[in-house]
Design a protein around this motif. Structure first.
Motif, PDB file in Angstrom:
ATOM      1  N   MET A   1       0.848  -1.208   0.000  1.00  0.00           N
ATOM      2  CA  MET A   1       0.000   0.000   0.000  1.00  0.00           C
ATOM      3  C   MET A   1       0.875   1.247   0.000  1.00  0.00           C
ATOM      4  SD  MET A   1      -2.894   1.221   2.709  1.00  0.00           S
ATOM      5  CE  MET A   1      -2.256   2.861   3.060  1.00  0.00           C
ATOM      6  N   ILE A   2       0.482   2.248  -0.774  1.00  0.00           N
ATOM      7  CA  ILE A   2       1.248   3.488  -0.837  1.00  0.00           C
ATOM      8  C   ILE A   2       0.805   4.423   0.277  1.00  0.00           C
ATOM      9  CG2 ILE A   2       1.716   5.548  -2.208  1.00  0.00           C
ATOM     10  CD1 ILE A   2       1.143   3.696  -4.667  1.00  0.00           C
ATOM     11  N   GLU A   3       1.777   4.862   1.070  1.00  0.00           N
ATOM     12  CA  GLU A   3       1.432   5.756   2.167  1.00  0.00           C
ATOM     13  C   GLU A   3       2.350   6.986   2.184  1.00  0.00           C
ATOM     14  OE1 GLU A   3       0.564   5.322   6.984  1.00  0.00           O
ATOM     15  OE2 GLU A   3       1.419   3.638   5.863  1.00  0.00           O
TER      16      GLU A   3
ATOM     17  N   ASP B   1       7.260   4.975  -0.617  1.00  0.00           N
ATOM     18  CA  ASP B   1       6.553   3.804  -1.146  1.00  0.00           C
ATOM     19  C   ASP B   1       6.371   3.888  -2.662  1.00  0.00           C
ATOM     20  OD1 ASP B   1       6.187   2.840   1.473  1.00  0.00           O
ATOM     21  OD2 ASP B   1       4.414   4.122   1.717  1.00  0.00           O
TER      22      ASP B   1
ATOM     23  N   ARG C   1      -6.384   8.360  -5.631  1.00  0.00           N
ATOM     24  CA  ARG C   1      -5.548   8.369  -4.419  1.00  0.00           C
ATOM     25  C   ARG C   1      -4.156   7.768  -4.665  1.00  0.00           C
ATOM     26  NH1 ARG C   1      -8.076  10.150  -0.201  1.00  0.00           N
ATOM     27  NH2 ARG C   1     -10.346  10.175  -0.114  1.00  0.00           N
TER      28      ARG C   1
ATOM     29  N   GLY D   1      -1.999   7.576  -1.518  1.00  0.00           N
ATOM     30  CA  GLY D   1      -2.634   7.026  -0.337  1.00  0.00           C
ATOM     31  C   GLY D   1      -3.362   8.096   0.447  1.00  0.00           C
TER      32      GLY D   1
ATOM     33  N   ARG E   1       8.384   9.007   4.677  1.00  0.00           N
ATOM     34  CA  ARG E   1       8.104   8.196   5.854  1.00  0.00           C
ATOM     35  C   ARG E   1       8.937   8.716   7.032  1.00  0.00           C
ATOM     36  NH1 ARG E   1       6.092   3.308   5.831  1.00  0.00           N
ATOM     37  NH2 ARG E   1       6.640   2.951   3.662  1.00  0.00           N
TER      38      ARG E   1
END
Lengths: 152, 152
Positions: free
Chosen positions: A1-3, A7, A72, A75, A145
């Protein structure tokens, strides 16, 4: 999942949902933002270079933004851009056309001073015949991140 | 009076009328085309990088198109573009802001094969404080004066 920025990878691809563009949509947008004959009046539009009613290019751009937002790609992070590169209108968008977007990550540049990076996604909008009608490459900003910037 | 490509000159300038952007305009545009918190909800917007409600960049772009159209930089000829270069959002557009445009002809390239030319006008939008908020350089196509292409 891209956050986070970390990512994302070059070549990563996104596909949007579809949006049908009605004659009423075209005239409503144009009457407010681009009141020129080929967006407002069928008979006048026939006599122009576009040879018939077509959406304002800025209407197509706004529809594409909505499709991109709903995709999105980052994310939970918003689509917040500094600007856009390579915005081109490739073919008229006609009443009844169904538009969808495909996107590809084409540039990733981590900031040297802030915990974020610049992400360029090249988006192309296609109509129901598969013809590209519009392309744009927004210059997005996505947070890194926590901890990644210091480590990288 | 500007009527054809041949009437335009590098450095020629245009000034638009003004347009006030309301809170309701911002939310209406965003709910259709860019439904993100900083365009829709005051409290949520306070917690974002924009620190308060701001117009979608595509809303600003659409308002700027309307101001440019009404300026009629190419006289009787429409604003019909292949695309846009150097689109940048420079500062947030807030509820109540009054936006105006200034334009300058920055490139004129006659076609070698068609009786028309490419015209690039760099437009900058300013708010009521004189701050630049947005700039874009559309790539326009304007017909040449009948006979001018053959003579030139």
């Amino acid at each position: 999942m891209i956050e986070w920025f970390d990512d994302l990878a070059l070549g990563m691809r996104f596909k949007s949902a579809e949006k049908r563009v009605t004659r009423e949509d075209i005239k409503r947008f144009a009457s407010e933002f681009d009141p020129q004959p080929y967006h407002l009046d069928e008979a006048a539009a026939e006599r122009t270079a576009l040879k018939g009613l077509a959406a304002s290019g800025w209407h197509t751009a706004a529809i594409a933004m909505r499709l991109a937002v709903d995709t999105r790609p980052f994310g939970p992070h918003p689509l917040l851009g500094l600007g856009v590169d390579d915005l081109r209108w490739l073919a008229p968008v006609r009443p009844g056309d169904v538009i969808r977007l495909e996107g590809e990550v084409v540039e990733l540049t981590p900031s040297r001073t802030k915990p974020q990076g610049i992400v360029k996604v090249k988006w192309t909008a296609f109509n129901q015949h598969g013809d590209p009608v519009y392309t744009f490459t927004p210059i997005g900003v996505v947070p890194r991140r926590p901890g990644a910037a210091a480590a990288g």
